[in-house]
Design an enzyme around this catalytic site. Structure first.
Site, PDB file in Angstrom:
ATOM      1  N   SER A  13     -20.514 -36.834   3.346  1.00  0.00           N
ATOM      2  CA  SER A  13     -21.373 -35.722   3.758  1.00  0.00           C
ATOM      3  C   SER A  13     -21.556 -35.697   5.263  1.00  0.00           C
ATOM      4  CB  SER A  13     -22.749 -35.856   3.092  1.00  0.00           C
ATOM      5  OG  SER A  13     -23.376 -37.073   3.493  1.00  0.00           O
TER       6      SER A  13
ATOM      7  N   HIS B  17     -17.387 -32.450  -1.220  1.00  0.00           N
ATOM      8  CA  HIS B  17     -18.759 -32.939  -1.100  1.00  0.00           C
ATOM      9  C   HIS B  17     -19.565 -32.495  -2.313  1.00  0.00           C
ATOM     10  CE1 HIS B  17     -22.930 -32.813   0.947  1.00  0.00           C
ATOM     11  NE2 HIS B  17     -22.719 -33.990   0.387  1.00  0.00           N
TER      12      HIS B  17
END
Length: 390
Positions: free
Chosen positions: A225, A246
């Site tokens: 992230s 993600h």
């Protein structure tokens, strides 16, 4: 204007401005920006739809007033807002014609590899196995590998107890899972998704090893992230095959996946990953390789602004949380959310955004820094902005 309305206006207008600038820069499409905040944060609607609902002129005027008060360049109305207000047009009209065709699998995907044994890795393994994919997951020890199987079995048991899954279906899902302690087990995987420690040196070592092990044509994905995906790709001889996926936590529940491409990611790899997300019931949004991607880049400056508003003495934590839920319809107030995310995690993200974009307005609020220094990290420690030990 009531106090609650003033609080909401103070915090939401800059968030809307950031979203307009993100679209204006071409970083992400309007549809993906709105989907990101809806499915990544549970917001009732996306920021660009909110601008259209309020009217570009209203948002522009509110920001201009805020900019006159603060002098913060982040509060200066985006050029696109000025244009839309002058023309009396909408962001929906500005974005018209930008829709993409449904993505197709350009690579055959039957076996999915997962590296890692934490909550995110277990959730990702469950997502793929539940949708019919054979999953090979790799951990550092037999104990770690067994913990993944146990975590997934427990998660599936909850679904069975709620009547959302048959016992026989649970056993079928578990049968698709194969654990291993050697990365060599990933040699037959069509795509490998890593969810290991957020340390660049550790990830680069892994990607170098995956490059050696994985078959030609295999896609290598990272769930990072915060770290540069291009750096992970640089450790391989196949940067065109490296991409970001993600997932949001918990992966079996949260619908959003940010699909992050570098300048070298192949178009076929990008399309395949977006199609794969759709096949496992996720909403994929596309963006480029920079700090924050879509969701964190829009969410955390707003959360930081909330801390700074409290520091100014304008309102209490409880008043700000209540105003945002009442006036904007967000599922949690900013301080409730910070405590759920973890104040240490939040501080790290805000530091990354400040370093990436260099805006003084993105500098982490002193109160957040102090809470982290004092070990008050939120719900996981029993105390953060709010006290949970009572």
């Amino acid at each position: 204007m009531t106090t609650n309305e003033q609080i909401a206006r103070t915090l939401v207008l800059p968030y809307l401005n950031h979203a307009v600038r993100m679209f204006e820069s071409g970083y992400a499409s309007a549809a993906d920006i709105d989907a990101g905040m809806r499915f990544g944060c549970g917001y009732p609607q996306g920021p660009l739809a909110t601008v259209d609902e309020m009217g570009a002129a209203t948002v522009r005027d509110g920001l201009a007033e805020r900019y006159a008060e603060t002098g913060d360049p982040l509060h200066r109305p985006a050029d696109l807002l000025e244009k839309l207000a002058a023309e009396g047009s909408t962001l929906a009209e500005a974005a018209a014609g930008g829709e993409q065709a449904q993505p197709q699998l350009r690579h055959e995907i039957s076996t999915v590899g997962v590296v890692g044994t934490g909550t995110m890795a277990s959730g990702i393994a469950q997502v793929f196995a539940a949708k019919g994919y054979d999953v090979v997951y790799v951990g550092r020890s037999e104990e770690k590998v067994a913990s993944v199987q146990a975590a997934i079995a427990k998660s599936l048991d909850r679904l069975v107890s709620k009547g959302k899954l048959e016992e026989s279906e649970k056993e079928t899902v578990l049968a698709r899972l194969t654990g291993a302690t050697s990365r060599e087990a990933l040699a037959t995987a069509d795509i490998v998704v890593e969810a290991i420690a957020e340390e660049l040196s550790v990830k680069k070592e892994l990607f170098g090893d995956l490059d050696r092990i994985c078959k030609p044509g295999a896609i290598l994905a990272t769930t990072t992230s915060s770290l540069p995906i291009a750096e992970c790709a640089s450790a391989t001889s196949r940067p065109e095959a490296v991409i970001g996926m993600h997932f949001f936590n918990p992966a079996p529940v949260m619908k959003l996946v940010e699909v992050v491409t570098t300048e070298q990611t192949g178009a076929d790899v990008d399309e395949t990953v977006r199609a794969l997300c759709a096949k496992v019931g996720k909403v994929a949004v596309s963006c480029g390789d920079r700090a924050g991607f879509i969701v964190n880049c829009l969410l955390f400056p707003y959360l930081n602004d909330a801390v700074k508003l409290h520091e100014s003495g304008a309102a209490s934590l409880e008043e700000i949380d209540a105003a945002i839920k009442e006036q904007v319809g967000f599922p949690m107030g900013p301080f409730e959310l910070l405590d759920v995310v973890g104040n240490d995690v939040s501080l790290a993200i805000e530091q990354e955004l400040h370093a990436e974009f260099g805006h003084d307005g993105f500098a982490p609020a002193p109160t957040l820094e102090k809470l982290v220094a004092d070990g008050h990290l939120g719900r996981k420690t029993g105390r953060g902005f709010h006290d949970y030990a009572r």
